[in-house]
Write a protein that holds these residues in place. Structure first.
Motif, mmCIF file in Angstrom:
data_model
loop_
_atom_site.group_PDB
_atom_site.id
_atom_site.type_symbol
_atom_site.label_atom_id
_atom_site.label_comp_id
_atom_site.label_asym_id
_atom_site.label_seq_id
_atom_site.Cartn_x
_atom_site.Cartn_y
_atom_site.Cartn_z
ATOM 1 N N HIS A 142 0.888 -1.106 0.027
ATOM 2 C CA HIS A 142 0.065 -0.007 0.084
ATOM 3 C C HIS A 142 0.916 1.255 -0.064
ATOM 4 O O HIS A 142 1.645 1.506 0.880
ATOM 5 N N ALA A 149 0.539 4.308 0.374
ATOM 6 C CA ALA A 149 0.315 5.511 1.313
ATOM 7 C C ALA A 149 1.056 5.131 2.778
ATOM 8 O O ALA A 149 1.576 5.904 3.241
ATOM 9 N N ASP A 150 1.165 3.672 2.925
ATOM 10 C CA ASP A 150 2.092 3.405 4.333
ATOM 11 C C ASP A 150 2.952 2.445 4.017
ATOM 12 O O ASP A 150 3.527 2.019 5.172
ATOM 13 N N MET A 151 3.184 1.965 2.996
ATOM 14 C CA MET A 151 3.990 0.666 2.734
ATOM 15 C C MET A 151 3.671 -0.554 3.416
ATOM 16 O O MET A 151 4.450 -1.554 3.534
ATOM 17 N N GLY A 152 2.387 -0.829 3.736
ATOM 18 C CA GLY A 152 1.859 -2.093 4.195
ATOM 19 C C GLY A 152 1.886 -2.773 3.347
ATOM 20 O O GLY A 152 1.653 -2.788 1.991
#
Length: 317
Positions: free
Chosen positions: A36, A38-41
């Protein structure tokens, strides 16, 4: 030794050779995770049943074949393993053919066959020597990943190699892809053959993938907060651009000669030679310079002689 992928036997007439299949290749590609931004998850794939919407674990997932709309038959791994096939746990040699008769398009994955135990040593060696002396390859059938496959057995550095083959009806015909017949001159063919001869090598071990190296450089630069490497220059030849075929062949042959050196060595040596125009200019400059220097020396000599004569007259008076 890599983990065996399959265990069974080679069936060579009435001879049985216990073997294990080991992958003959390695994966050195750089693999990415889906994240992701947005948050590198990490983004995971969820296996959901389309009827009840529930997430299903791997233990609850099996194979099914749709025989009609809204009618699916489940087939278990055990049922597949117990199918009445002679190739279920055997690589059954069906024939021997000349290696040159196998179309490379049909060759798929490659595996090494390792002798499984001491009992397999003698029949394994027997088959290996038979293949080596006959200069032929063996065609075999075997079961693999839920279906029967065609295989090719050959020898590589003392080991038996199994190549998975496409069935004849799995290979598309290329006839519709070939261009229409055009005239090609003998001189062009000879130049193409000369280029092929210049580019011929005996060993492919020097080749390596540049994509992975470039990708690793990008990853390293981003992780260290450094600027990304500059992109490689685009090719000179544009897509669909019409070129002079003979001129391109001549230039290619010349470049191949230069890359190998005058004596055929794998080195490029460029000797810096001045052009004829430059040589003429340089010679003219040297001649002019020499004349100017000589004129200066003559003038200086005359002045010195005049001073000496004047000095002698003063001394006499």
């Amino acid at each position: 030794m890599p983990r065996p992928l399959w265990a069974g036997a080679i069936s060579f007439g009435l001879v049985t050779i216990p073997v294990k299949i080991v992958s003959a290749t390695e994966d050195h590609d750089v693999h990415f995770h889906r994240v992701h931004l947005a948050d590198m998850g990490r983004v995971r794939t969820r296996k959901v049943c389309e009827l009840d919407g529930e997430v299903v674990s791997q233990d609850e997932i099996g194979k099914g074949y749709e025989i009609a709309k809204d009618q699916t038959v489940a087939v278990t791994d055990e049922e597949l393993e117990q199918m009445p096939l002679p190739t279920a746990k055997a690589i059954e040699i069906a024939a021997f053919v000349d290696a040159g008769t196998i179309d490379p398009v049909r060759i798929s994955d490659s595996y090494y066959l390792a002798a499984d135990g001491q009992v397999a040593a003698k029949p394994y060696t027997l088959l290996r020597k038979a293949l080596q002396r006959s200069s032929k390859v063996a065609v075999a059938k075997f079961a693999w990943h839920g279906r029967e496959r065609l295989g090719l057995l050959r020898i590589r550095e003392g080991a038996i190699v199994l190549h998975s083959l496409k069935w004849p009806d799995e290979v598309r015909s290329p006839q519709e892809l070939a261009p229409r017949e055009v005239e090609v001159g003998e001189e062009e063919i000879e130049q193409a053959l000369q280029l092929a001869e210049r580019m011929t090598i005996e060993d492919l071990s020097g080749f390596h993938g540049e994509y992975r190296e470039a990708l690793e450089n990008i990853i390293a630069a981003k992780s260290e907060g450094k600027p990304l490497p500059s992109p490689a220059g685009e090719g000179k030849q544009g897509k669909g651009e019409v070129v002079d075929l003979m001129a391109a062949l001549n230039a290619s042959v010349k470049a191949a000669k230069e890359s190998r050196g005058e004596n055929g060595e794998d080195a490029t040596v460029h000797e810096m030679r001045p052009s004829k125009k430059t040589s003429r200019k340089t010679t003219a400059k040297k001649t002019a310079s020499s004349k100017g220097t000589a004129a200066k020396k003559t003038t200086a000599s005359k002045k010195t002689a005049g001073k000496k004569a004047a000095s002698k007259r003063r001394s006499a008076s």
